[in-house]
Every structure is written in C-alpha cells, then in structure tokens.
Design an enzyme around this catalytic site. Structure first.
Site, PDB file in Angstrom:
ATOM      1  N   ASP A  76       0.855  -1.185   0.000  1.00 12.49           N
ATOM      2  CA  ASP A  76       0.000   0.000   0.000  1.00 12.49           C
ATOM      3  C   ASP A  76       0.888   1.231   0.000  1.00 12.49           C
ATOM      4  O   ASP A  76       1.927   1.259   0.673  1.00 12.49           O
ATOM      5  CB  ASP A  76      -0.930   0.036   1.210  1.00 12.49           C
ATOM      6  CG  ASP A  76      -1.930   1.185   1.117  1.00 12.49           C
ATOM      7  OD1 ASP A  76      -2.920   1.039   0.372  1.00 12.49           O
ATOM      8  OD2 ASP A  76      -1.703   2.228   1.750  1.00 12.49           O
ATOM      9  N   GLU A 110       0.927   5.668   0.140  1.00 14.52           N
ATOM     10  CA  GLU A 110       0.255   6.950   0.341  1.00 14.52           C
ATOM     11  C   GLU A 110       1.026   7.974  -0.474  1.00 14.52           C
ATOM     12  O   GLU A 110       2.268   7.989  -0.460  1.00 14.52           O
ATOM     13  CB  GLU A 110       0.230   7.334   1.817  1.00 14.52           C
ATOM     14  CG  GLU A 110      -0.587   6.387   2.693  1.00 14.52           C
ATOM     15  CD  GLU A 110      -2.061   6.336   2.323  1.00 14.52           C
ATOM     16  OE1 GLU A 110      -2.591   7.370   1.851  1.00 14.52           O
ATOM     17  OE2 GLU A 110      -2.675   5.270   2.495  1.00 14.52           O
ATOM     18  N   HIS A 157      -5.833   4.961   5.789  1.00 10.31           N
ATOM     19  CA  HIS A 157      -5.004   5.887   5.007  1.00 10.31           C
ATOM     20  C   HIS A 157      -3.624   6.063   5.619  1.00 10.31           C
ATOM     21  O   HIS A 157      -2.920   7.022   5.319  1.00 10.31           O
ATOM     22  CB  HIS A 157      -5.703   7.229   4.781  1.00 10.31           C
ATOM     23  CG  HIS A 157      -7.081   7.076   4.220  1.00 10.31           C
ATOM     24  ND1 HIS A 157      -7.317   6.446   3.013  1.00 10.31           N
ATOM     25  CD2 HIS A 157      -8.302   7.423   4.705  1.00 10.31           C
ATOM     26  CE1 HIS A 157      -8.619   6.425   2.784  1.00 10.31           C
ATOM     27  NE2 HIS A 157      -9.237   6.999   3.790  1.00 10.31           N
ATOM     28  N   ASP A 199      -3.268   0.026   6.285  1.00  8.56           N
ATOM     29  CA  ASP A 199      -4.010  -0.450   5.120  1.00  8.56           C
ATOM     30  C   ASP A 199      -3.364  -1.683   4.495  1.00  8.56           C
ATOM     31  O   ASP A 199      -4.062  -2.583   4.013  1.00  8.56           O
ATOM     32  CB  ASP A 199      -4.133   0.660   4.077  1.00  8.56           C
ATOM     33  CG  ASP A 199      -5.136   1.732   4.479  1.00  8.56           C
ATOM     34  OD1 ASP A 199      -5.755   1.599   5.546  1.00  8.56           O
ATOM     35  OD2 ASP A 199      -5.292   2.717   3.727  1.00  8.56           O
TER      36      ASP A 199
END
Length: 224
Positions: free
Chosen positions: A23, A25, A181, A186
């Site tokens: 994941d 960001e 987030h 996540d």
C-alpha cells in the site's frame, strides 16, 4: 507426496509467483509527477496445511523526489506533512533497496520465481511503485511488470463489496477507520483480506483443482 505436486506449497499456489502486499500513500494521483510519501510491504507465508498468513511487514516514510508535485487535497486526505522531521523519511532509493532485499529473500525461501504485487485497487499502487523504481534507476525489479492481484476485484467476487473497510468487516476482519489511510495499517488489512479470500476458497473446495488433486492421487498410487 512429491513436492512437484504438493498444492499446499506457496510456490504451486500462484504459478510460481510470490504475493507481496503493498500500500502506498501519495501526494496525488499521477505517478509521474506526484510524490510517493509512504509505503508498506507485507510478506506472506503458507503453512503445511496450505493456509496463507502474514509473515512480516516493512514500512517506510518517503522523502518527496526532487521536483515532485504535492497536491494540497491529497495531503489533507491522508494527513501527511511531508516536511515534518519526525516522519523519519528516507529516499525512494533507500526504501526500495531494502524492499528488494527483503522480498527477494522471501521469494527465494518460498522457491518462487517472481514476486507479484497484491493491493487494493492495485493499478494505483503498482503504478507508483513502478515509477519510483524507474526514477531510482534500479535494475532487476522482483515485481512482475504488469500483472497484479487486486483485492478490490477479489473482494467484489468473494464477499460482494469492493471498499476495503466494508469488505474487511464483512469478512470478520476488524477495521478502524481512524487508522485508515496509513500505508502500514491499510497494507496489513489488505493482506488479511487477501489471505481470507484465498483460504476461504480453499476451504470451500476451490483449491486444489480436481485435475491437480487427481494428479497427486495418481502419483501417490504409483509410489505405493
């Protein structure tokens, strides 16, 4: 039973691919122009019964690359302050060198021939990972250049919902929206969801395929 036909080995479950849950960001949606700010990578393992589970997770805060775009709306959404020194951010290259080392070691231990990215809405994460690797001029990436396992698609099929939080809750996986987030949070929830779907499919009789099971039985009869 010969290792060649053992469906409970990870190397036989996904055609020799080693699943790596990722994941990211970011500071926007464009992998070419927008900064990669955080990445987490969860490695998986399979037990003797062929059940998939979490092994360990790597987590890095990333320094925006030189000239990177930082979209205010994206930063407001994920709550990341790229200039906060407490982030302990490292360069993209430093992070990916560590990631490459860890995933290649795990891939080799599982006797798989290549890694494949698992992610929720995987095209997004795969795009940012691929572009960062390209920017860093890193060679011999362990990841497949285009194939992925997308848990949004898998969850839609297996659970009936494509949103990560909803799919997790429907699968009995606790999900705290206040923690969402964060790449670390996540990624681990995505890994749990992927493992749930793979294991549930096995429990329902979907794996191994009948043809594979027949081959195993035939080999066992020959050995006897």
């Amino acid at each position: 039973m010969s290792d060649i036909c053992d469906a409970n080995k990870l190397k036989h479950r996904f055609r020799g691919y080693f699943p790596v849950v990722i994941d990211v960001e970011t500071a926007g949606f464009n992998s070419q122009t927008d900064a990669l700010l955080e990445i987490a990578v969860t490695l998986l393992k399979m037990d003797d019964e062929g059940m998939l589970g979490i092994d360990k997770t790597l987590h890095f805060h990333i320094e925006p690359f030189e000239g990177a775009n930082l979209e205010p709306a994206a930063l407001a959404f994920n709550g990341i302050d790229p200039n906060n020194p407490l982030r302990g951010a490292v360069s993209e290259k430093e992070a990916f060198l560590d990631i490459f080392k860890a995933v290649k070691k795990a891939q080799k231990a599982a006797d798989c021939h290549r890694c494949i990215i698992v992610a929720h809405n995987a095209a997004f994460d795969h795009g940012f990972v691929s572009k960062a690797i390209e920017r860093c001029d890193l060679k011999r990436s362990p990841f497949h250049p285009f194939a992925t396992f997308d848990t949004a698609t898998l969850a839609g099929l297996a659970i009936g919902h494509t949103v990560l939080a909803k799919a997790c809750m429907m699968a009995g996986i606790p999900f705290d929206n206040k923690e969402a987030h964060s790449a670390l949070y996540d990624t681990e929830r995505t890994a749990e969801l992927f493992c749930y779907i793979v294991n549930r499919w096995k429990q329902l009789g979907g794996w191994p395929l009948l043809a594979a099971a027949g081959a195993q039985d035939a080999e066992s009869d020959t050995e006897e």
